[in-house]
Design an enzyme around this catalytic site. Structure first.
Site, PDB file in Angstrom:
ATOM      1  N   LYS A 212     -39.077 -94.909 -10.145  1.00 16.65           N
ATOM      2  CA  LYS A 212     -40.468 -94.640 -10.877  1.00 16.65           C
ATOM      3  C   LYS A 212     -40.912 -93.213 -10.881  1.00 16.65           C
ATOM      4  CE  LYS A 212     -41.740 -99.181  -9.313  1.00 16.65           C
ATOM      5  NZ  LYS A 212     -41.822-100.107 -10.821  1.00 16.65           N
TER       6      LYS A 212
ATOM      7  N   ASP B 187     -38.282 -99.135   1.080  1.00 15.24           N
ATOM      8  CA  ASP B 187     -38.053 -99.158  -0.287  1.00 15.24           C
ATOM      9  C   ASP B 187     -39.637 -98.366  -0.788  1.00 15.24           C
ATOM     10  OD1 ASP B 187     -37.837-101.736  -2.703  1.00 15.24           O
ATOM     11  OD2 ASP B 187     -38.412 -99.600  -2.769  1.00 15.24           O
TER      12      ASP B 187
ATOM     13  N   TYR C 101     -40.217-107.095  -3.209  1.00 22.85           N
ATOM     14  CA  TYR C 101     -39.199-107.009  -4.306  1.00 22.85           C
ATOM     15  C   TYR C 101     -38.361-105.673  -4.290  1.00 22.85           C
ATOM     16  CZ  TYR C 101     -37.341-106.941  -9.123  1.00 22.85           C
ATOM     17  OH  TYR C 101     -36.400-106.761 -10.234  1.00 22.85           O
TER      18      TYR C 101
END
Ligand code: KE4
Length: 425
Positions: free
Chosen positions: A267, A239, A144
């Site tokens: 994050k 990622d 994702y």
């Protein structure tokens, strides 16, 4: 009724917000029941609107490495807010965070801040396409990279939970430029590259996957990807929205010993406020506006409050690199405790762990890709999730997620968690 106020708040929220949430995974669709609403949090603990305390194993899905309301972060944001919240004009603190990130992460010269991991990954793919002049990308089933159209092709995380990996609203025109491979299957990637010779701009991957549960790349796979990209003039995009500043100062590039061409963050880099980022060697970043022709922009990109939180977080990490060993040891302790209990209870399970990322799968076979992750018994998972929630342990509400430990969690908390697993089964 244990969750009276949360239930009332959820009913109210659904009148004004689709599904009552601002991000689907929060709605408990994968585990059933209704989400709890949080009043506040401190250290390892969440406090819901009905007065219950929970040990938190999502840490806001990764950002809060030192736990909730970490003093240095709170102080930095409060002080910064007193001088205004946003200007849309350059500020020094953006350069301070950029310099620190470039110092901590190998193989990057420049970094651009955005507001989410989605924006970071979306922009990185546009940069890769602009830099190489090629259109197609390869992604991996179950990975994702946020909800940008190009990625909602068998995405991981929430999109999988909804059983509609290819989301409505993604056009065929977009989908045709995203090729799908399976994690840990290097031959499959080679075949895709061969069949699309000279057309592939980038391979985008979660270097340690966290959106199918936690899935670790084999050395042969991840090194093979690097070699293949180098040979074929394809950019390798890591990622690191989850792994960045969580696995090590230098993230997955450091722990796997692989140099990516573009690295994306989210994050932790925002310390709990909205920050995403993408970074690369100077010659690639030189293609990005206003220096180069690849356009990318954002009203609140580099927002001073978000930069203050991110700078406080990365400064804490830079000063206390022992935090990585500490949370890794705690995650190992949790892993061993849960494995012991489930084995004693005769519960079929797999536990995948890398650093402070861990996931529990109720299936027989090793979980090495999306297909094997999807074989997990979701009924058992639901029982597990709610059994733990009712005992004050907040786990990710989906089998397609990883736990994110924070260093405020104590060994007593971990032992309490293991005891709760025993009670649940
Ligand atoms: P955001 O746009 O949600 O900040 O980041 C997207 C993203 C990109 N890359 C990776 C590896 C990610 O894990 C994410 C977002 N992670 C999910 C949790 N698995 C966010 C939780 C949610 O969607 O609410």
């Amino acid at each position: 009724m244990r969750y009276e106020r949360s239930s009332a708040l959820f009913a109210e929220a659904q009148k004004y917000i689709p599904g009552g949430v601002n991000s689907p995974v929060r709605a408990f669709k994968a585990v059933g029941g209704e989400p709890i609403f949080i009043k506040g949090a401190k250290g390892a603990y969440l406090y819901d609107e009905d007065g219950h305390q929970y040990i938190d194993y999502i840490s806001s899905w990764g950002p809060l490495l030192f736990g909730h309301a970490h003093e240095p972060v709170i102080k930095a944001v409060v002080e910064k807010a007193k001088k205004g919240t946003s200007f849309g004009i350059p500020t020094e603190i953006e350069t301070e965070l950029a310099k620190l990130a470039v110092k901590m992460v190998p193989n990057i010269d420049k970094i651009r801040f955005v507001n989410s991991g989605t924006e970071a990954c979306m922009s990185a793919v546009r940069l890769a396409r602009g830099y190489t002049g090629k259109d197609k990308i390869i992604k991996f089933a179950g990975c994702y990279h946020g909800h940008s159209d190009a990625f909602l092709i068998q995405a991981g995380s929430g999109a999988v939970t909804f059983g509609s990996p290819n989301s409505p609203g993604v056009t065929q025109g977009t989908a045709k430029d995203t090729l799908l491979a399976n994690y840990n299957d290097l031959d499959g990637v080679r075949a895709l590259v061969k069949a699309n010779q000279g057309k592939i701009a980038a391979i985008i991957i979660e270097p340690v996957a966290g959106n199918m549960g936690c899935i670790i790349p084999t050395k042969e796979f991840i090194h093979g990807l690097r070699e293949l990209c180098t040979q074929e003039g394809i950019l390798l995009l890591f990622d690191e929205v989850m792994t960045g500043f969580r696995l090590a100062k230098g993230g997955a590039q450091e722990v796997l010993g692989i140099d990516a061409d573009i690295v994306m963050f989210g994050k932790v880099i925002g310390g709990g406020l909205p920050v995403g980022a993408f970074a690369a060697r100077a010659e690639i970043m030189a293609h990005l506006a206003p220096e180069g022709p690849v356009y990318q922009a954002g009203t609140l990109s580099g927002n001073p409050l978000a930069m203050a939180a991110g700078l406080a977080m990365l400064t804490e990490i830079d000063k206390q690199p022992e935090v990585f060993e500490s949370i890794t040891k705690k995650t190992e302790h949790l892993h061993n405790g849960i494995a012991k209990v489930l084995t004693e209870k005769g519960i079929v399970h797999q536990i995948n762990r890398f650093g402070s990322m861990v996931s529990v799968h109720f299936c027989e076979d090793p979980v090495v890709d999306f297909a094997s992750s999807a074989k997990g018994n979701n009924d058992t998972f639901k029982k597990y999730f709610h059994g733990m929630l009712d005992q004050g342990i907040y786990l990710p509400p989906s089998a397609f997620e990883s736990y994110f430990l924070n260093d405020a969690i104590s060994y007593d908390d971990l032992d309490r968690t293991v005891a709760a697993v025993k009670n649940t089964f």
